[in-house]
Motif scaffolding. Sequence first.
Motif, PDB file in Angstrom:
ATOM      1  N   CYS A 205       0.839  -1.199   0.000  1.00 18.15           N
ATOM      2  CA  CYS A 205       0.000   0.000   0.000  1.00 18.15           C
ATOM      3  C   CYS A 205       0.877   1.253   0.000  1.00 18.15           C
ATOM      4  CB  CYS A 205      -0.917   0.004   1.214  1.00 18.15           C
ATOM      5  SG  CYS A 205      -1.883  -1.505   1.413  1.00 18.15           S
TER       6      CYS A 205
ATOM      7  N   VAL B 203     -10.044  -1.492   4.077  1.00 21.77           N
ATOM      8  CA  VAL B 203     -10.625  -1.038   2.812  1.00 21.77           C
ATOM      9  C   VAL B 203     -10.107  -1.894   1.654  1.00 21.77           C
ATOM     10  CG1 VAL B 203     -10.819   0.916   1.210  1.00 21.77           C
ATOM     11  CG2 VAL B 203     -10.838   1.322   3.677  1.00 21.77           C
ATOM     12  N   GLU B 204      -8.825  -2.236   1.708  1.00 28.11           N
ATOM     13  CA  GLU B 204      -8.179  -2.927   0.598  1.00 28.11           C
ATOM     14  C   GLU B 204      -8.261  -4.449   0.678  1.00 28.11           C
ATOM     15  OE1 GLU B 204      -5.024  -1.462   3.563  1.00 28.11           O
ATOM     16  OE2 GLU B 204      -6.892  -0.732   2.662  1.00 28.11           O
TER      17      GLU B 204
ATOM     18  N   GLU C  31      -5.988  -2.648  -6.601  1.00 25.91           N
ATOM     19  CA  GLU C  31      -7.196  -1.904  -6.222  1.00 25.91           C
ATOM     20  C   GLU C  31      -6.922  -0.414  -6.344  1.00 25.91           C
ATOM     21  OE1 GLU C  31      -9.700  -2.870  -2.689  1.00 25.91           O
ATOM     22  OE2 GLU C  31      -9.164  -0.853  -2.008  1.00 25.91           O
TER      23      GLU C  31
ATOM     24  N   ARG D   3      -8.700   3.289  -5.551  1.00 21.74           N
ATOM     25  CA  ARG D   3      -9.802   3.941  -4.840  1.00 21.74           C
ATOM     26  C   ARG D   3     -10.266   5.144  -5.664  1.00 21.74           C
ATOM     27  NH1 ARG D   3      -8.300   3.958   1.606  1.00 21.74           N
ATOM     28  NH2 ARG D   3      -7.239   1.947   1.670  1.00 21.74           N
TER      29      ARG D   3
ATOM     30  N   TYR E  15     -12.284   8.295  -5.947  1.00 14.64           N
ATOM     31  CA  TYR E  15     -12.825   9.269  -5.006  1.00 14.64           C
ATOM     32  C   TYR E  15     -13.428  10.477  -5.714  1.00 14.64           C
ATOM     33  CZ  TYR E  15     -11.006   7.398  -0.586  1.00 14.64           C
ATOM     34  OH  TYR E  15     -10.778   6.639   0.529  1.00 14.64           O
TER      35      TYR E  15
ATOM     36  N   SER F  74     -18.962  -0.767  -4.671  1.00 16.78           N
ATOM     37  CA  SER F  74     -19.433   0.619  -4.610  1.00 16.78           C
ATOM     38  C   SER F  74     -20.682   0.723  -3.757  1.00 16.78           C
ATOM     39  CB  SER F  74     -19.732   1.137  -6.025  1.00 16.78           C
ATOM     40  OG  SER F  74     -20.196   2.463  -5.994  1.00 16.78           O
TER      41      SER F  74
ATOM     42  N   MET G 252     -15.718   8.496  -1.092  1.00 19.88           N
ATOM     43  CA  MET G 252     -15.410   7.386  -2.003  1.00 19.88           C
ATOM     44  C   MET G 252     -16.595   7.105  -2.925  1.00 19.88           C
ATOM     45  SD  MET G 252     -14.329   3.433  -1.236  1.00 19.88           S
ATOM     46  CE  MET G 252     -12.669   3.794  -0.680  1.00 19.88           C
TER      47      MET G 252
ATOM     48  N   LYS H 176     -14.460   1.238  -5.267  1.00 16.93           N
ATOM     49  CA  LYS H 176     -13.165   0.573  -5.305  1.00 16.93           C
ATOM     50  C   LYS H 176     -13.156  -0.264  -6.578  1.00 16.93           C
ATOM     51  CE  LYS H 176     -13.420  -1.631  -1.449  1.00 16.93           C
ATOM     52  NZ  LYS H 176     -13.353  -2.242  -0.104  1.00 16.93           N
TER      53      LYS H 176
END
Length: 692
Positions: free
Chosen positions: A249, A315-316, A356, A358, A360, A400, A415, A418
């Motif tokens: 990450c 989140v990931e 992945e 994100r 936004y 989503s 967000m 993803k």
Amino acid sequence: MRSHCRQQHPATIKPTGGDRMFTKILIANRGEIACRVAATARRMGIKTVAVYSDADAGAKHVAVCDEAVLIGPAAAKESYLRADKIIEVALASGAQAIHPGYGFLSENAQFAQACAKAGLVFIGPPASAISAMGSKSAAKELMETAQVPLVPGYHGETQDADFLQQQADKITYPVLLKASAGGGGKGMRIVEQSADFKAALASCKREAINSFGDDKVLVERYLTRPRHIEIQVFADTQGDCVYLFERDCSVQRRHQKVLEEAPAPGMTPERRRAMGEAAVAAAKAVGYVGAGTVEFIANQDGSFYFMEMNTRLQVEHPVTEMITGLDLVEWQLRVASGEPLPLKQEQLQLSGHALEARIYAENPDKGFLPSIGTLRHLHTPAATEFEVSKSSASIVRIDSGVRQGDAISPFYDPMIAKLIVWGQDRQQALAAMSAALAQYQIVGLASNVKFLQRLIAGKAFSEADLDTGLIERHHDTLFPAAVPVAIEVLALAAASLLLSERNAANNADSDPWTSTDGWRLNGSLQRRLAFVDDGQASPLDVTYEAGRWLLRHEQFEAQTFRQMTVLQQDGNAIEISLGDRTVAGTVVREGEQFHVFYAGSHYTLAYVDPLLHAGDSEAEGGRLTAPMPGKIVALLVTQGEQVKKGAPLLIMEAMKMEHTIAAPTDGLVEELLYAVGDQVSESAQLLVFKAA
């Protein structure tokens, strides 16, 4: 969700103690994670109860759950953070357990305790583990005892500014200030030199108290060019714990993750085992149960240090699901119901590569400021059915919590979705991500899609030259100077405008003398269309002819005319011929803005209608306005003060992040229009400024 690899999927594993599985759970969250949890629960035959605020009455997560209950006003502290109200709803609905998702109450030890006291299962770790890892400083001390490697730093209780500065001086600069109770990149500051320490500390503490209600910070040596690698762990109530490999990450902005991938590029089996075993040791040290993530900061040479543990689903997490073929939410539900872990460490397999991104509602060109508005147009790539063999080239998955027509409000995380892809190797995954991003179309608010496209295509990321400073280091490449918009884009916008005018004329009950379709009794109409792209005017001359238009633009050789004919129109999709070329794209009009999606990119053109703007004058000067709704947290100048260009004037807090308003040029602060603590609306004038 089904497995994409040959490994046995959890849904096919014969459960032990299945009679204890929940029949109904409450999801104490919103957005995409609430929808994600509901999807697995539905597949397992478990009923779901959604909770929602006034702002989320029509939200997607409300629609996908079996029941939904209003719990309060839009502000999170009056709704999604109301532990008492959520527990009351759970009991009244007959739910046996609460899934907290991530954020909100997911790492709140008091909430976990309150659930247990009420006879509800908290689908997460025990309160004691949350407490142990909730304080970064206490967690560091615990990890030191468990012999998990630590970054040099001060993690103690003393918070006197002079003392902390002395500790930072001993550690040597640069240092990282980090909110002890923090997460998500909030309450973090990098300090390059001693002279900047106290100002950074004050800002860090202010943001920490606003975000977490706790302004305690720790000080650590800031590693240059570090990578952020985290290990997914899972533990059950029988005392077993496994690690489900790693995620990289490293690509972050403002300490918040932008891209995540699994496995980490360049990871050796030996290093993976060492990090995995260290993560399991960390989890066992606090008696962990359920899904958790142990985050490490790693040097380029392979050495690594414990950073923190997130006591929740991340989140990931989808990239881990993609490379293992496992449903981590199902594992959470099974473990919380008392079942043992579905697989042992030696049974876990890693397959392929996953990324992945994100997506936004934010504007990267304006410091990643969150964007607020309605998703007036939303087109996404097609998601792949998650049941294919290893021979498939790639898989696309979209998590989503919003749909076209939904609003991104100032109350919650901005967000949109993803976007997750899987490929047999990293190159396939990169190609799949690039193709998927090119198909994303978002109109109604700013988004980071174009930025993500540049990031994925950039040499640093594509060659896995990763560290947490990648975005800053490649700023010029990721934020290139504006270039003139291509003639194909202008032609598509012009075609959309001219077609709409023609259709309006054909549908109107009017005579040819008042028509706007360009008809003339003798000769042909010549007209200039004024489009503006990123502040640059790009006029296009149009000559009307029967069934076609002739275009002239500075990009054409010798300023000659090119014939434009509309070949096909299907809603917003338009195909035209331009000279000897065929051009196809999508054009979405919002008032005087034309959003053109062409060749995988999004262009926003402002059309300056001469009839509407004939009387416009120059914009009023001397105004400095709020970029979004928020609160004034600090005034850094006084009325009548002379300032230099770039000098900070005031600080706003919006969506739990601080934003500094700076002087656009040398000048005089003539009047301050707000005081500390005042709430301001978007575009509100904050002060009166006179340029020197």
